[in-house]
Design a protein around this motif. Structure first.
Motif, PDB file in Angstrom:
ATOM      1  N   PHE A   1       8.256  -6.283 -20.548  1.00  0.00           N
ATOM      2  CA  PHE A   1       7.626  -7.501 -21.047  1.00  0.00           C
ATOM      3  C   PHE A   1       6.117  -7.391 -21.250  1.00  0.00           C
ATOM      4  O   PHE A   1       5.559  -8.065 -22.112  1.00  0.00           O
ATOM      5  N   THR A   2       5.459  -6.543 -20.459  1.00  0.00           N
ATOM      6  CA  THR A   2       4.007  -6.472 -20.581  1.00  0.00           C
ATOM      7  C   THR A   2       3.513  -5.187 -21.241  1.00  0.00           C
ATOM      8  O   THR A   2       2.414  -5.155 -21.779  1.00  0.00           O
ATOM      9  N   GLY A   3       4.316  -4.121 -21.134  1.00  0.00           N
ATOM     10  CA  GLY A   3       3.890  -2.821 -21.634  1.00  0.00           C
ATOM     11  C   GLY A   3       2.817  -2.196 -20.765  1.00  0.00           C
ATOM     12  O   GLY A   3       2.304  -1.123 -21.072  1.00  0.00           O
ATOM     13  N   ALA A   4       2.460  -2.853 -19.681  1.00  0.00           N
ATOM     14  CA  ALA A   4       1.400  -2.373 -18.788  1.00  0.00           C
ATOM     15  C   ALA A   4       1.981  -1.512 -17.675  1.00  0.00           C
ATOM     16  O   ALA A   4       3.097  -1.744 -17.203  1.00  0.00           O
ATOM     17  N   ASP A   5       1.199  -0.522 -17.259  1.00  0.00           N
ATOM     18  CA  ASP A   5       1.609   0.313 -16.136  1.00  0.00           C
ATOM     19  C   ASP A   5       1.522  -0.488 -14.844  1.00  0.00           C
ATOM     20  O   ASP A   5       0.753  -1.457 -14.741  1.00  0.00           O
ATOM     21  N   LEU A   6       2.297  -0.064 -13.877  1.00  0.00           N
ATOM     22  CA  LEU A   6       2.339  -0.745 -12.591  1.00  0.00           C
ATOM     23  C   LEU A   6       2.348   0.313 -11.506  1.00  0.00           C
ATOM     24  O   LEU A   6       3.091   1.297 -11.595  1.00  0.00           O
ATOM     25  N   ASP A   7       1.543   0.141 -10.498  1.00  0.00           N
ATOM     26  CA  ASP A   7       1.514   1.058  -9.369  1.00  0.00           C
ATOM     27  C   ASP A   7       2.641   0.652  -8.412  1.00  0.00           C
ATOM     28  O   ASP A   7       2.507  -0.308  -7.650  1.00  0.00           O
ATOM     29  N   HIS A   8       3.747   1.368  -8.483  1.00  0.00           N
ATOM     30  CA  HIS A   8       4.934   1.016  -7.696  1.00  0.00           C
ATOM     31  C   HIS A   8       4.636   1.014  -6.202  1.00  0.00           C
ATOM     32  O   HIS A   8       5.074   0.110  -5.480  1.00  0.00           O
ATOM     33  N   ALA A   9       3.936   2.039  -5.736  1.00  0.00           N
ATOM     34  CA  ALA A   9       3.652   2.134  -4.298  1.00  0.00           C
ATOM     35  C   ALA A   9       2.779   0.981  -3.830  1.00  0.00           C
ATOM     36  O   ALA A   9       3.026   0.398  -2.769  1.00  0.00           O
ATOM     37  N   ALA A  10       1.765   0.630  -4.611  1.00  0.00           N
ATOM     38  CA  ALA A  10       0.885  -0.478  -4.227  1.00  0.00           C
ATOM     39  C   ALA A  10       1.648  -1.799  -4.212  1.00  0.00           C
ATOM     40  O   ALA A  10       1.455  -2.629  -3.328  1.00  0.00           O
ATOM     41  N   LEU A  11       2.518  -1.989  -5.206  1.00  0.00           N
ATOM     42  CA  LEU A  11       3.314  -3.211  -5.244  1.00  0.00           C
ATOM     43  C   LEU A  11       4.226  -3.295  -4.024  1.00  0.00           C
ATOM     44  O   LEU A  11       4.303  -4.329  -3.367  1.00  0.00           O
ATOM     45  N   ARG A  12       4.907  -2.188  -3.722  1.00  0.00           N
ATOM     46  CA  ARG A  12       5.794  -2.171  -2.552  1.00  0.00           C
ATOM     47  C   ARG A  12       5.005  -2.476  -1.285  1.00  0.00           C
ATOM     48  O   ARG A  12       5.439  -3.272  -0.450  1.00  0.00           O
ATOM     49  N   ASP A  13       3.834  -1.859  -1.127  1.00  0.00           N
ATOM     50  CA  ASP A  13       2.994  -2.116   0.050  1.00  0.00           C
ATOM     51  C   ASP A  13       2.594  -3.591   0.124  1.00  0.00           C
ATOM     52  O   ASP A  13       2.592  -4.181   1.199  1.00  0.00           O
ATOM     53  N   ALA A  14       2.230  -4.172  -1.022  1.00  0.00           N
ATOM     54  CA  ALA A  14       1.800  -5.575  -1.038  1.00  0.00           C
ATOM     55  C   ALA A  14       2.946  -6.498  -0.646  1.00  0.00           C
ATOM     56  O   ALA A  14       2.760  -7.449   0.115  1.00  0.00           O
ATOM     57  N   ILE A  15       4.143  -6.221  -1.164  1.00  0.00           N
ATOM     58  CA  ILE A  15       5.296  -7.057  -0.847  1.00  0.00           C
ATOM     59  C   ILE A  15       5.698  -6.883   0.604  1.00  0.00           C
ATOM     60  O   ILE A  15       5.919  -7.844   1.323  1.00  0.00           O
ATOM     61  N   GLN A  16       5.769  -5.666   1.056  1.00  0.00           N
ATOM     62  CA  GLN A  16       6.187  -5.401   2.430  1.00  0.00           C
ATOM     63  C   GLN A  16       5.138  -5.883   3.417  1.00  0.00           C
ATOM     64  O   GLN A  16       5.470  -6.214   4.542  1.00  0.00           O
ATOM     65  N   GLY A  17       3.879  -5.921   2.998  1.00  0.00           N
ATOM     66  CA  GLY A  17       2.826  -6.437   3.866  1.00  0.00           C
ATOM     67  C   GLY A  17       3.051  -7.876   4.235  1.00  0.00           C
ATOM     68  O   GLY A  17       2.707  -8.306   5.323  1.00  0.00           O
ATOM     69  N   ASP A  18       3.707  -8.626   3.318  1.00  0.00           N
ATOM     70  CA  ASP A  18       4.033 -10.021   3.611  1.00  0.00           C
ATOM     71  C   ASP A  18       5.096 -10.133   4.691  1.00  0.00           C
ATOM     72  O   ASP A  18       5.199 -11.155   5.352  1.00  0.00           O
ATOM     73  N   LYS A  19       5.902  -9.088   4.864  1.00  0.00           N
ATOM     74  CA  LYS A  19       6.979  -9.109   5.851  1.00  0.00           C
ATOM     75  C   LYS A  19       6.499  -8.750   7.240  1.00  0.00           C
ATOM     76  O   LYS A  19       7.168  -9.005   8.216  1.00  0.00           O
ATOM     77  N   ALA A  20       5.347  -8.106   7.315  1.00  0.00           N
ATOM     78  CA  ALA A  20       4.853  -7.619   8.612  1.00  0.00           C
ATOM     79  C   ALA A  20       4.339  -8.747   9.469  1.00  0.00           C
ATOM     80  O   ALA A  20       4.008  -9.789   9.100  1.00  0.00           O
TER      81      ALA A  20
END
Length: 126
Positions: free
Chosen positions: A107-126
């Motif tokens: 949808f965006t054509g933009a790159d995404l840092d998978h590791a950073a996204l995972r860290d950000a999401i999992q950080g909410d679980k900590a």
């Protein structure tokens, strides 16, 4: 799939890919699990509001891994049973995460840092 024709259609398509993986269809989950290396739940059983599990824990004996396509909750009864039976488990959360990452790119054509996204999401679980 509860519809045998749809299940066989998918199996036929997967066989056509030419893999050495044996692909079979069954009408009974316990029979399908017998002798399987891996077990995948692609039913809605286990979802929030539905609950349950498609397979009794005893039927998981002999398998080495299990994947549940259900991602809400991430830790379903199916996965809890598989882990108790000694299987390596893969949560439907991984499917959810992968779909989101792929959709972002489409949808965006933009790159995404998978590791950073995972860290950000999992950080909410900590």
């Amino acid at each position: 799939d509860l519809d045998p024709a749809k299940a066989e259609g998918l199996a036929t398509a997967l066989r056509a890919l030419g893999s050495d993986t044996r692909i079979e269809t069954f009408t009974k989950a316990v029979a399908a699990a017998e002798g399987a290396d891996g077990i995948i739940n692609c039913t809605p059983l286990g979802m929030v509001g539905i609950g349950g599990t498609p397979l009794p824990v005893e039927a998981m004996a002999g398998a080495t891994w299990a994947f549940d396509a259900v991602y809400t909750p991430a830790d379903t009864q199916f996965l809890q049973d598989a882990e108790a039976a000694g299987l390596a488990v893969i949560s439907g959360y991984e499917l959810f995460f992968g779909q989101g990452v792929d959709a972002w790119g489409i949808f965006t054509g933009a790159d995404l840092d998978h590791a950073a996204l995972r860290d950000a999401i999992q950080g909410d679980k900590a």
